[in-house]
Design a protein around this motif. Structure first.
Motif, PDB file in Angstrom:
ATOM      1  N   GLU A   1     -70.515 104.872 -38.346  1.00 47.24           N
ATOM      2  CA  GLU A   1     -70.067 105.349 -37.039  1.00 47.24           C
ATOM      3  C   GLU A   1     -70.218 104.267 -35.980  1.00 47.24           C
ATOM      4  O   GLU A   1     -69.362 104.137 -35.094  1.00 47.24           O
TER       5      GLU A   1
ATOM      6  N   TYR B   1     -67.395 101.875 -36.407  1.00 43.47           N
ATOM      7  CA  TYR B   1     -66.173 102.525 -35.934  1.00 43.47           C
ATOM      8  C   TYR B   1     -66.124 102.519 -34.405  1.00 43.47           C
ATOM      9  O   TYR B   1     -65.075 102.240 -33.815  1.00 43.47           O
ATOM     10  N   ASN B   2     -67.257 102.797 -33.767  1.00 44.02           N
ATOM     11  CA  ASN B   2     -67.301 102.787 -32.299  1.00 44.02           C
ATOM     12  C   ASN B   2     -67.064 101.389 -31.747  1.00 44.02           C
ATOM     13  O   ASN B   2     -66.413 101.228 -30.709  1.00 44.02           O
ATOM     14  N   ARG B   3     -67.576 100.377 -32.411  1.00 46.87           N
ATOM     15  CA  ARG B   3     -67.338  99.005 -31.953  1.00 46.87           C
ATOM     16  C   ARG B   3     -65.860  98.632 -32.038  1.00 46.87           C
ATOM     17  O   ARG B   3     -65.325  97.967 -31.156  1.00 46.87           O
ATOM     18  N   VAL B   4     -65.209  99.068 -33.090  1.00 45.34           N
ATOM     19  CA  VAL B   4     -63.777  98.807 -33.223  1.00 45.34           C
ATOM     20  C   VAL B   4     -63.021  99.518 -32.103  1.00 45.34           C
ATOM     21  O   VAL B   4     -62.116  98.949 -31.490  1.00 45.34           O
ATOM     22  N   ASN B   5     -63.400 100.764 -31.823  1.00 45.59           N
ATOM     23  CA  ASN B   5     -62.741 101.503 -30.742  1.00 45.59           C
ATOM     24  C   ASN B   5     -62.963 100.845 -29.390  1.00 45.59           C
ATOM     25  O   ASN B   5     -62.054 100.801 -28.561  1.00 45.59           O
ATOM     26  N   ILE B   6     -64.152 100.328 -29.152  1.00 45.15           N
ATOM     27  CA  ILE B   6     -64.431  99.636 -27.890  1.00 45.15           C
ATOM     28  C   ILE B   6     -63.552  98.393 -27.775  1.00 45.15           C
ATOM     29  O   ILE B   6     -62.954  98.132 -26.726  1.00 45.15           O
ATOM     30  N   CYS B   7     -63.466  97.636 -28.857  1.00 46.52           N
ATOM     31  CA  CYS B   7     -62.639  96.425 -28.845  1.00 46.52           C
ATOM     32  C   CYS B   7     -61.177  96.764 -28.585  1.00 46.52           C
ATOM     33  O   CYS B   7     -60.519  96.126 -27.757  1.00 46.52           O
ATOM     34  N   LEU B   8     -60.658  97.779 -29.252  1.00 47.94           N
ATOM     35  CA  LEU B   8     -59.269  98.175 -29.034  1.00 47.94           C
ATOM     36  C   LEU B   8     -59.048  98.683 -27.615  1.00 47.94           C
ATOM     37  O   LEU B   8     -58.006  98.419 -27.004  1.00 47.94           O
ATOM     38  N   SER B   9     -60.012  99.397 -27.071  1.00 44.88           N
ATOM     39  CA  SER B   9     -59.889  99.888 -25.695  1.00 44.88           C
ATOM     40  C   SER B   9     -59.864  98.743 -24.703  1.00 44.88           C
ATOM     41  O   SER B   9     -59.100  98.770 -23.725  1.00 44.88           O
TER      42      SER B   9
END
Length: 142
Positions: free
Chosen positions: A58, A61-69
């Protein structure tokens, strides 16, 4: 009477065998209790490892979402401005000026740089940096 005496003799032998096996049975019961306690401990440890692996997944996954954001936040306003300039208008302000393309490019660069500086100042880019550093560290360990 003969049957009764044979039955009594059989009971005597069974009691003697049970008395002889009683210490081994107690030892076996103690070993089983000890193994069962250890099995419960291992079950708890395995449950902890599963939770840790899930939390790590998780977190990744959150780090990837932060990067994409962060990337989307930088490029969405620029895409909007580009879309406006790409429309077919009869007359768009500054369209005929020689320096309009240069001004547009400088504006887009300033917006991008402004977002990157704000993200860096707030420490949001550290999440992306630490994620890549951790991946490199994992690659060297394996």
């Amino acid at each position: 009477a003969r049957e009764a005496s044979a039955h009594a003799a059989q009971l005597g032998r069974d009691d003697a065998a049970a008395a002889a096996l009683a210490p081994w049975a107690r030892d076996l019961a103690n070993v089983c209790r000890s193994d069962l306690r250890r099995l419960h401990q291992l079950e708890g440890l395995l449950h902890s490892y599963v939770l840790l692996a899930r939390l790590r997944h998780e977190d990744d996954y959150n780090r990837v979402n932060i990067c994409l954001s962060l990337v989307a936040t930088i490029f969405l306003p620029l895409s909007f401005v580009t879309g406006v300039f790409g429309m077919n208008f009869v007359e768009l302000p500054m369209e005929k000026q020689r320096w309009s393309w240069f001004l547009f490019t400088v504006f887009c660069g300033a917006v991008s740089l402004g977002f990157v500086l704000i993200f860096w100042w707030r420490g949001w880019l550290d999440v992306v940096h630490h994620s890549h550093a951790e991946e490199r560290r994992k690659a060297h360990i394996v």
